[in-house]
Design an enzyme around this catalytic site. Sequence first.
Site, PDB file in Angstrom:
ATOM      1  N   LYS A   1       0.822  -1.200   0.000  1.00  0.00           N
ATOM      2  CA  LYS A   1       0.000   0.000   0.000  1.00  0.00           C
ATOM      3  C   LYS A   1       0.867   1.267   0.000  1.00  0.00           C
ATOM      4  CE  LYS A   1      -3.945   1.804   2.557  1.00  0.00           C
ATOM      5  NZ  LYS A   1      -5.117   1.099   2.047  1.00  0.00           N
TER       6      LYS A   1
ATOM      7  N   ARG B   1      -3.378   3.105   8.776  1.00  0.00           N
ATOM      8  CA  ARG B   1      -3.701   1.802   8.186  1.00  0.00           C
ATOM      9  C   ARG B   1      -2.468   0.910   8.109  1.00  0.00           C
ATOM     10  NH1 ARG B   1      -6.936   5.166   4.543  1.00  0.00           N
ATOM     11  NH2 ARG B   1      -9.089   4.432   4.592  1.00  0.00           N
TER      12      ARG B   1
ATOM     13  N   GLY C   1      -8.316  -6.754   5.075  1.00  0.00           N
ATOM     14  CA  GLY C   1      -9.192  -6.814   6.244  1.00  0.00           C
ATOM     15  C   GLY C   1      -8.637  -7.576   7.440  1.00  0.00           C
TER      16      GLY C   1
ATOM     17  N   MET D   1      -5.832  -6.876   9.295  1.00  0.00           N
ATOM     18  CA  MET D   1      -5.214  -6.079  10.364  1.00  0.00           C
ATOM     19  C   MET D   1      -6.072  -4.854  10.652  1.00  0.00           C
ATOM     20  SD  MET D   1      -1.190  -6.479   9.552  1.00  0.00           S
ATOM     21  CE  MET D   1      -1.300  -6.437   7.793  1.00  0.00           C
TER      22      MET D   1
ATOM     23  N   ARG E   1      -3.527  -1.362  -6.239  1.00  0.00           N
ATOM     24  CA  ARG E   1      -2.719  -2.576  -6.099  1.00  0.00           C
ATOM     25  C   ARG E   1      -3.126  -3.538  -7.214  1.00  0.00           C
ATOM     26  NH1 ARG E   1      -5.908  -4.485  -0.675  1.00  0.00           N
ATOM     27  NH2 ARG E   1      -7.872  -4.902  -1.681  1.00  0.00           N
TER      28      ARG E   1
ATOM     29  N   HIS F   1     -16.097  -8.508   1.156  1.00  0.00           N
ATOM     30  CA  HIS F   1     -15.092  -9.433   1.678  1.00  0.00           C
ATOM     31  C   HIS F   1     -15.284 -10.845   1.123  1.00  0.00           C
ATOM     32  CE1 HIS F   1     -13.773 -12.421   4.661  1.00  0.00           C
ATOM     33  NE2 HIS F   1     -12.684 -11.682   4.658  1.00  0.00           N
TER      34      HIS F   1
ATOM     35  N   ARG G   1       0.443 -48.282 -15.406  1.00  0.00           N
ATOM     36  CA  ARG G   1       0.638 -49.226 -14.294  1.00  0.00           C
ATOM     37  C   ARG G   1      -0.255 -50.427 -14.572  1.00  0.00           C
ATOM     38  NH1 ARG G   1       0.542 -44.148 -10.963  1.00  0.00           N
ATOM     39  NH2 ARG G   1       2.313 -44.183  -9.544  1.00  0.00           N
TER      40      ARG G   1
ATOM     41  N   ARG H   1       4.569 -50.371 -18.101  1.00  0.00           N
ATOM     42  CA  ARG H   1       5.394 -50.957 -17.060  1.00  0.00           C
ATOM     43  C   ARG H   1       4.926 -52.376 -16.760  1.00  0.00           C
ATOM     44  NH1 ARG H   1       5.462 -48.218 -11.245  1.00  0.00           N
ATOM     45  NH2 ARG H   1       3.461 -49.280 -11.000  1.00  0.00           N
TER      46      ARG H   1
ATOM     47  N   GLU I   1      14.085 -46.103  -9.070  1.00  0.00           N
ATOM     48  CA  GLU I   1      13.280 -45.805  -7.882  1.00  0.00           C
ATOM     49  C   GLU I   1      13.877 -46.387  -6.614  1.00  0.00           C
ATOM     50  OE1 GLU I   1       9.245 -47.198  -8.586  1.00  0.00           O
ATOM     51  OE2 GLU I   1       9.937 -48.965  -9.643  1.00  0.00           O
TER      52      GLU I   1
ATOM     53  N   SER J   1      13.123 -43.890 -16.160  1.00  0.00           N
ATOM     54  CA  SER J   1      12.012 -43.067 -15.697  1.00  0.00           C
ATOM     55  C   SER J   1      12.102 -43.040 -14.172  1.00  0.00           C
ATOM     56  CB  SER J   1      10.683 -43.663 -16.153  1.00  0.00           C
ATOM     57  OG  SER J   1       9.632 -42.880 -15.635  1.00  0.00           O
TER      58      SER J   1
ATOM     59  N   GLY K   1      11.016 -43.032 -10.681  1.00  0.00           N
ATOM     60  CA  GLY K   1       9.824 -43.343  -9.883  1.00  0.00           C
ATOM     61  C   GLY K   1      10.035 -42.693  -8.525  1.00  0.00           C
ATOM     62  N   THR K   2       9.693 -41.430  -8.469  1.00  0.00           N
ATOM     63  CA  THR K   2      10.059 -40.664  -7.278  1.00  0.00           C
ATOM     64  C   THR K   2       9.205 -40.995  -6.061  1.00  0.00           C
ATOM     65  OG1 THR K   2       8.806 -38.908  -8.340  1.00  0.00           O
ATOM     66  CG2 THR K   2      11.206 -38.704  -8.366  1.00  0.00           C
ATOM     67  N   ASN K   3       8.097 -41.712  -6.269  1.00  0.00           N
ATOM     68  CA  ASN K   3       7.336 -42.151  -5.082  1.00  0.00           C
ATOM     69  C   ASN K   3       8.181 -43.148  -4.294  1.00  0.00           C
ATOM     70  OD1 ASN K   3       5.243 -40.685  -6.204  1.00  0.00           O
ATOM     71  ND2 ASN K   3       4.332 -42.482  -7.187  1.00  0.00           N
ATOM     72  N   ASP K   4       8.637 -44.171  -5.007  1.00  0.00           N
ATOM     73  CA  ASP K   4       9.468 -45.161  -4.329  1.00  0.00           C
ATOM     74  C   ASP K   4      10.845 -44.610  -3.993  1.00  0.00           C
ATOM     75  OD1 ASP K   4       8.084 -47.608  -3.813  1.00  0.00           O
ATOM     76  OD2 ASP K   4       7.827 -47.790  -5.981  1.00  0.00           O
TER      77      ASP K   4
ATOM     78  N   CYS L   1       7.932 -40.211 -13.473  1.00  0.00           N
ATOM     79  CA  CYS L   1       6.534 -40.623 -13.474  1.00  0.00           C
ATOM     80  C   CYS L   1       5.961 -40.761 -12.084  1.00  0.00           C
ATOM     81  CB  CYS L   1       6.345 -41.903 -14.283  1.00  0.00           C
ATOM     82  SG  CYS L   1       7.208 -43.306 -13.568  1.00  0.00           S
TER      83      CYS L   1
ATOM     84  N   TYR M   1      11.163 -35.556 -20.249  1.00  0.00           N
ATOM     85  CA  TYR M   1       9.723 -35.345 -20.070  1.00  0.00           C
ATOM     86  C   TYR M   1       9.314 -35.536 -18.623  1.00  0.00           C
ATOM     87  CZ  TYR M   1       9.214 -40.445 -19.868  1.00  0.00           C
ATOM     88  OH  TYR M   1       9.313 -41.758 -19.501  1.00  0.00           O
TER      89      TYR M   1
HETATM   90  C1  PEP Z   1       7.004 -44.455  -8.299  1.00  0.00           C
HETATM   91  O1  PEP Z   1       7.452 -45.225  -7.463  1.00  0.00           O
HETATM   92  O2  PEP Z   1       7.276 -43.256  -8.321  1.00  0.00           O
HETATM   93  C2  PEP Z   1       6.088 -44.941  -9.336  1.00  0.00           C
HETATM   94  C3  PEP Z   1       5.695 -44.159 -10.324  1.00  0.00           C
HETATM   95  O3  PEP Z   1       5.606 -46.184  -9.186  1.00  0.00           O
HETATM   96  P1  PEP Z   1       4.451 -46.602  -8.169  1.00  0.00           P
HETATM   97  O4  PEP Z   1       3.863 -45.359  -7.606  1.00  0.00           O
HETATM   98  O5  PEP Z   1       3.483 -47.367  -8.972  1.00  0.00           O
HETATM   99  O6  PEP Z   1       5.177 -47.415  -7.179  1.00  0.00           O
HETATM  100 MG    MG Z   2       7.258 -47.349  -7.841  1.00  0.00          MG
END
Ligand code: PEP
Ligand code: MG
Length: 892
Positions: free
Chosen positions: A26, A96, A105, A107, A352, A468, A574, A630, A758, A777, A779-782, A844, A864
């Site tokens: 402000k 203000r 709103g 403060m 603003r 508001h 999957r 897979r 993974e 690829s 597999g960032t979950n595992d 993935c 990708y």
């Molecule tokens: C992973 O592990 O990131 C993955 C894509 O495989 P999933 O989730 O099926 O284990």
């Molecule tokens: Mg996995």
Amino acid sequence: MPRWVFSFGAGGADGGTHLKHLLGGKGANLAEMALLGLPVPPGFTITTEVCRHFYANGKTYPDGLRDEVEQALVQLSQRTGRSFGDAQHPLLVAVRSGALASMPGMMDTVLNLGLNDVTVEALAREAGDERFALDSYRRFIQMYGDVVLGVGVHLFEDVLDDVKDREGYFADTELSAAEWRDIIDEFKRLVEQETGAPFPQDPVEQLWGAICAVFGSWMNSRAVTFRKLHGIPSTAGTAVNIQAMVFGNMDERSATGVAFTRNPSTGEKTLYGEFLVNAQGEDVVAGLRTPQDITEASRVSTRSERPSLELLMPETYREFIGYCDQLERHFRDIQDIEFTIERGKLWMLQTRSGKRTTEAAMRIAVEMANEGLISRDEAIERIDPSSLDQLLHPTIDADVERDVLVTGLPASPGAAIGEIVFTSEEAERARQRGIKSILVRIETSPEDIHGMHAAEGILTARGGMTSHAAVVARGMGKPCVVGVGALKVDGAVGSLTVHGRTLHRGDVITIDGGTGQVMVGRVPMRQPALSGTFATLMEWADAARRMKVRTNVETPSDARVAREFGAEGIGLCRTEHMFFDHQRITAVREMILAETPERRRDACAKILPMQRQDFAELFEIMHGLPVCIRLLDPPLHEFLPRGEQEIGEVARVLGLTPEALRRRVENLEEFNPMLGHRGCRLAVSFPEIAEMQARAIFEAAVIAARSTGVPVMPEIMVPLVAARAELDYVKAIIARVATAVAKESGEHIGYQVGTMIELPRAALKAADIAESAEFFSFGTNDLTQTTFGISRDDAASFLPTYLQKGILSRDPFVSIDPDGVGELIKIAIERGRRTRPDIKLGICGEHGGDPDSIAFCEGAGLTYVSCSPFRVPIARLAAARAAIAERREFGV
Ligand code: PEP
Ligand code: MG
């Protein structure tokens, strides 16, 4: 020496937008407007640094602040020709808050400061209106009493209501000057009684009280909640703006209003705003009176009978729209502007960047780029990828006949269905029980933010498009309808009445925030489509990005949705998810539980045609785009039969007694299924399964290539590989089947075999694995699970505590941990490329749809990202923004 105070006004300013971190949004923009020569009431800003000092030093001020404020007051007196406590020309100011990020709103504010028993008489003379001056004074005592002295507002309201009841008045305007004087005396007595001290008459003392209260309000619970919800650090602090008062409530030639330079709901390029004649600023935002339109065009479209500003004060209107245009071009973004007209003289009080819906943001960005105001890259950077989520959600099906109960103002688009609740607490409780609710209020106040979050949508009886409820709902992307005048809300009884119809707490309604309509019951919804400016922006994003965006799907319907959202292939199919169907799961159980390879082959033979059909359809839908399939990766516990009925059914098929099957199931039970007999380990134990899947893939590729006339080159992905030898074992099976199918079909089949990375060991041994793998690829979950040693299935029981205690700043399963998991990914890329320089690299895991993780992937040089279908547009935009940021960093 740091400087604590910056002045502005009368064509000049000490600060400007470059000092936003010190002056707050402000203050910085007031200075900027003054520099641009706009009519800004003069004033000064105390910096956010003072706020930080205030909290770091037991709520005390830094040395030198008092002197600087004193000097600023002298300058303000010169600029206005008024001074504090002057019996002829008293200086009155507004105090203000103003943080770096807008916190509307949240403060405290004090208006009319400087009024006392003497200056109120001067104001009465100057305004030629005693009642106005007295009303201003009593408002000041009330506001100051509440905000600074902690006297409850309701106590003041009770005094006023008693007088009105006694005299039989309905509106405040019916009170005489003598009655206002009595009320002021009553208010002062009330303050003395509640605080033990008389109401402060010295304006300087009043000022310091207000400054302290505004800094204090940085830590009030509303502000703290708001910051938490919006990720604003509590260390940022607020500035305090002290500005000469201008009065929109002096007479019928006075007014106050707010305007957006474009429509904040749709993005349309038309000035959009509201004002109230003879009112103070807070009256518009509070939504207590329904305001008038600024332009004739919008008055006509809202069918309002009250005259527009354009008609009522044509010259002031022209001056105002000139400034709006100037400010939009200067700031190169939609502006949200507050103004006041004091006896025909226009004052600009605030500008603003306007909060807007995602739909509006998109249209504004695209149109501003087309107007040459910003570049295409900037247009892309103006849209927060996560906000697209709102547009990817359902709206009311246009073909369905609507039984409209009532129509209000369309304050925030999108449709919502839910049970009626009347308080934020009810909304919270409903959410905890998994029930969707619509929060129905007479009007909302900043206290309602948690309820607005918990509800699916918001409906209010009062308020305009800038109330508001409307502003906050748009910011949250929640459907919202406001200003339904016919709506009578009785929260205590738990009912609402419209046009003689009564609905109760728990009844289901549907609201359409795009049209303002409210309907009883559930109205069918329609899935969104990417068209118009959304499509344009996506095209620009596609041109700007480097990484491809694929999708994680296994069903034909999801694959079609993903294609419509612009997926450029499948990054993860999957195959175990293709078996959740009841009929199939029995065959899969048979396959897993078979005790001999022959029996397993029999079970596989049942599944083969189904798999072939599935894959052929996916190949056809993707029409030549890459498809990465897979091999089976079922955590076994998800597939084993449970309960008498399932066991009986599978035992019958397998020709076993239930007891024998139960024993077999017990043998397969694991303590840590996530680290157990899954991934490629299954293919190693039961090669018949990999063989069947490879055959299904190749035969499907032949079918799809023939039906579409486009060659199909499947990517076959081996999961949970820790050592190259595992991959080589499975790859050999795949190669054997490929040769066989080629021979049988007489078709050449191109394919690639790759692996998921993974497990930390796979990342470390990437150079070796890349000898065999044609792609990686991630597999960032595992990979997150195994790097942290935190089970994906059990994390929910303790990770929230980690986040709450600040041990982790983000949930690593949502956004890639760049330091640990990220380092493993970088190691794998570097080592993999050493062996195979052109190796294809993707991601993935769930992170493939998270904008911050996508930015990481861009930096790491992935080919990708792959994510669920509804996140594909988000990923396209996030990948573009990441590429733009990367180019900027490297000066390309
Ligand atoms: C992973 O592990 O990131 C993955 C894509 O495989 P999933 O989730 O099926 O284990
Ligand atoms: Mg996995």
